[in-house]
Design a protein around this motif. Sequence first.
Motif, PDB file in Angstrom:
ATOM      1  N   TYR A   3       0.798  -1.286   0.128  1.00 23.07           N
ATOM      2  CA  TYR A   3       0.091  -0.038  -0.034  1.00 23.07           C
ATOM      3  C   TYR A   3       0.854   1.316   0.093  1.00 23.07           C
ATOM      4  O   TYR A   3       2.086   1.325   0.859  1.00 23.07           O
ATOM      5  CB  TYR A   3      -0.940   0.033   1.251  1.00 23.07           C
ATOM      6  CG  TYR A   3      -1.731  -1.376   1.324  1.00 23.07           C
ATOM      7  CD1 TYR A   3      -3.027  -1.206   0.554  1.00 23.07           C
ATOM      8  CD2 TYR A   3      -1.320  -2.454   1.870  1.00 23.07           C
ATOM      9  CE1 TYR A   3      -3.752  -2.431   0.689  1.00 23.07           C
ATOM     10  CE2 TYR A   3      -1.844  -3.396   2.055  1.00 23.07           C
ATOM     11  CZ  TYR A   3      -3.226  -3.729   1.206  1.00 23.07           C
ATOM     12  OH  TYR A   3      -4.047  -4.742   1.248  1.00 23.07           O
ATOM     13  N   THR A  59      -1.407  -2.200  -4.159  1.00 20.19           N
ATOM     14  CA  THR A  59      -2.956  -2.735  -4.250  1.00 20.19           C
ATOM     15  C   THR A  59      -3.660  -1.325  -4.138  1.00 20.19           C
ATOM     16  O   THR A  59      -4.517  -1.238  -4.829  1.00 20.19           O
ATOM     17  CB  THR A  59      -3.257  -3.397  -2.835  1.00 20.19           C
ATOM     18  OG1 THR A  59      -2.377  -4.690  -2.976  1.00 20.19           O
ATOM     19  CG2 THR A  59      -4.760  -3.569  -3.000  1.00 20.19           C
ATOM     20  N   LYS A  60      -3.284  -0.397  -3.308  1.00 24.25           N
ATOM     21  CA  LYS A  60      -4.053   0.800  -3.213  1.00 24.25           C
ATOM     22  C   LYS A  60      -3.080   2.112  -3.119  1.00 24.25           C
ATOM     23  O   LYS A  60      -2.052   2.037  -2.114  1.00 24.25           O
ATOM     24  CB  LYS A  60      -4.784   0.870  -1.921  1.00 24.25           C
ATOM     25  CG  LYS A  60      -5.948   0.045  -2.127  1.00 24.25           C
ATOM     26  CD  LYS A  60      -7.464   1.127  -2.333  1.00 24.25           C
ATOM     27  CE  LYS A  60      -8.534   0.238  -3.328  1.00 24.25           C
ATOM     28  NZ  LYS A  60      -8.923  -0.919  -2.570  1.00 24.25           N
ATOM     29  N   VAL A  62      -2.991   5.821  -1.784  1.00 27.01           N
ATOM     30  CA  VAL A  62      -4.032   6.862  -1.010  1.00 27.01           C
ATOM     31  C   VAL A  62      -3.242   8.093  -0.867  1.00 27.01           C
ATOM     32  O   VAL A  62      -2.144   8.005  -0.483  1.00 27.01           O
ATOM     33  CB  VAL A  62      -4.195   6.269   0.643  1.00 27.01           C
ATOM     34  CG1 VAL A  62      -5.292   7.329   1.114  1.00 27.01           C
ATOM     35  CG2 VAL A  62      -4.882   4.905   0.460  1.00 27.01           C
ATOM     36  N   ASP A  75      -6.118   6.301  -5.603  1.00 28.98           N
ATOM     37  CA  ASP A  75      -7.339   5.341  -5.298  1.00 28.98           C
ATOM     38  C   ASP A  75      -8.497   5.681  -4.250  1.00 28.98           C
ATOM     39  O   ASP A  75      -9.509   5.914  -4.477  1.00 28.98           O
ATOM     40  CB  ASP A  75      -7.264   3.828  -5.124  1.00 28.98           C
ATOM     41  CG  ASP A  75      -6.127   3.214  -6.013  1.00 28.98           C
ATOM     42  OD1 ASP A  75      -6.416   3.182  -7.366  1.00 28.98           O
ATOM     43  OD2 ASP A  75      -5.066   2.879  -5.614  1.00 28.98           O
ATOM     44  N   GLY A 251      -5.218   2.893   2.770  1.00 27.82           N
ATOM     45  CA  GLY A 251      -5.283   1.940   1.804  1.00 27.82           C
ATOM     46  C   GLY A 251      -5.619   0.513   2.271  1.00 27.82           C
ATOM     47  O   GLY A 251      -6.301  -0.323   1.719  1.00 27.82           O
ATOM     48  N   SER A 254      -9.475   0.049   3.662  1.00 26.75           N
ATOM     49  CA  SER A 254     -10.152   1.019   3.158  1.00 26.75           C
ATOM     50  C   SER A 254     -11.842   0.543   3.206  1.00 26.75           C
ATOM     51  O   SER A 254     -12.555   1.382   2.655  1.00 26.75           O
ATOM     52  CB  SER A 254      -9.838   1.061   1.623  1.00 26.75           C
ATOM     53  OG  SER A 254      -9.919  -0.271   1.151  1.00 26.75           O
TER      54      SER A 254
END
Lengths: 264, 409
Positions: A3, A59-60, A62, A75, A251, A254
Amino acid sequence: MYYLGLDLGSTWCKGVIIDNKKEVIATSLEKTGYSFIETSEKLLDELFKKSSLKRKDITKIVATGYGRKSIEIADIIKTEIMCHAKGAYHYFPEKFILIDIGGQDNKIVHIGENGEILNFKLNRKCAAGTGAFIEESLSRLQVPYEKVKELIEKSDKDITIASFCTVFAQTEIIKLIKENEKVENIIKGIFNSVATRVIEMETLHGTVVLTGGVIAFYPFFKEILEKKANCKVKVPPYPQFSGAIGAALFGLNSEFHKKHQLVL
Amino acid sequence: MKKPLKSFKKMRELMSKHFHEVYEASQDDKQKVAWCTSVGPAELLHSFGFKVYYPENHGAMIGASKKASEYIPYANAIGYSQMICSYLTSDIGAFLKGETPLQKAYNIPSIPKPDVLVYNTNQCRDVYDWFSFYGRKFNVPVIGISSPVNVGEVTENIINDVATQMKSLIPTLEEVSGTKFDIDRLKEVVKLSYECTKLWKECLFFGTHIPSPLTFFDYTVLMAPAVVLRGLPEAIDFYKEANEEIRQEMKKGLTAVPDEKVRLYWEGMPIWGRLRMLAELFYELNTSIVVSTYCNSWIFEDFAYDFDRPFESMAKAYTELFIVRNEEVKEKVIANWIEEFKVDGIIYHEAMTCPNNSNTRYGMPKRLQEKTGKPYLIINGDLNDMRLFSDEQARTSIETFIEQILENK
């Protein structure tokens, strides 16, 4: 799974990658400059270089901080106060008061025992007591920040710079220069002034956690604040990256946004 | 954003008619114009047949037009500090520059020249200094009421004092208007103001519904007749019609914001130069500001104190006003409205140039949080001087506040 948190602040932009065990894998730091997009790209390049990861491994992403809405790669977008709180709570999972001293903002956040925000406040529309005040004062004295610690250790007097306003504080500094005050005492006065601005904002008690660029660049400020506020102060690892770590943690977790379907 | 109500259009027409009437009166030797503070003794002025003009309303128009920061330096230059009321400085600054938002809004060339200026210091001392400037400029009388401040219980002594001061205005008003005072006419006007207040209260209390059909930002517009037309039948007709329209639209599902998630209280002055920005922000955040001290301040239920003693009724109504009360009373009032409007938190606007309307300076937010359990946020800003407002800082604070409330719900 990894993340990535980006804290796009007024003076510095910070990037962090964490893994699913919430461990920090890499950090990166860039001056904010004139474009949050370009600065974010530089942060990402450095993070991927340091971690040997690629974009597809993340994955994410932020984003938080003043520039959070200026970039398209995020994201999730979160406010910096939430991220700072989450980042600090990660290291100190208890009830505490968070003080974040950044480039242009001082944030004071009361965090509950479950990590919830109970209350928060920002400084007024004024740079007194922030990193910008220190930067401006050191620039006036022509002292590079690398020399500050060494000079502070030599100081033999507790000077107080009382002005609320950064500009007027500079006139106080000029007065001290005129009176041939030692530079190390003037610098101590500058940091005393920052601590005073903080304790004017809130009564400090219980556990106090200090984060942000000022404590990262000037670790001795912890003692100055402890002395002024008469309390013990804790500093987490990566104090300047607390917001970015909090963003990355959002993230990882979430569900909050799914639950409330908010786009902030 | 939602489809605007027809009442907004009607209100603009009504305001246009009002400003044209006042301006035309100022151009006609047979008609007389009185300037009045927004919570001044308007009923007394209407009873003499004056056309009544409210400089604070004009100040708000300047603020909303975003030209205040352009005008304020002109007032500063003649000695009116940046730290005093920015309604005052922007209004005087606009006058010195020879401009008015009435030009663009209603094609009216200038503010109406007064024949008399009538103030009540129940809101602040600045109104006296503001009116005194124009009194000197136009060489007309400046008269008014010096209200007590930090009032706890509004006692008979206070009512008698304020009523006596109101009565003492009569000789000057008779002289300027050329009309003999008629107490029966005053009784009629006070009754009209009371009717207006009842309807305005009804309109404001639509905000108690969940979800709310209207927000603070709607009410800052809809309140205009309650401020500048109270005491006149037009205000009553307007609110009767507007309230009916709102009731009908509520049946069809009128809501102020989509999927209302958070309900807030706004304490303090509107930030006139940022109303749109803030309205859009709260809309995006699914948040309704359902009640405000500011809009609720034009509920004057004590006009009904004693219809046979209109001076005492006015004195009570204008001294029961929120702004003139002590902290204990103010806290009780806010706590009641928090409960009645079922709010999740309070936003306090600390207006730098309006200390009397900034209830953040003597510890009230913390005390009220302890009493009600509702979280609060303080935004630093101003009613008109946008140099004192930080868009980004306010935006971040508000977004965080909403996140905080949602996380703790």
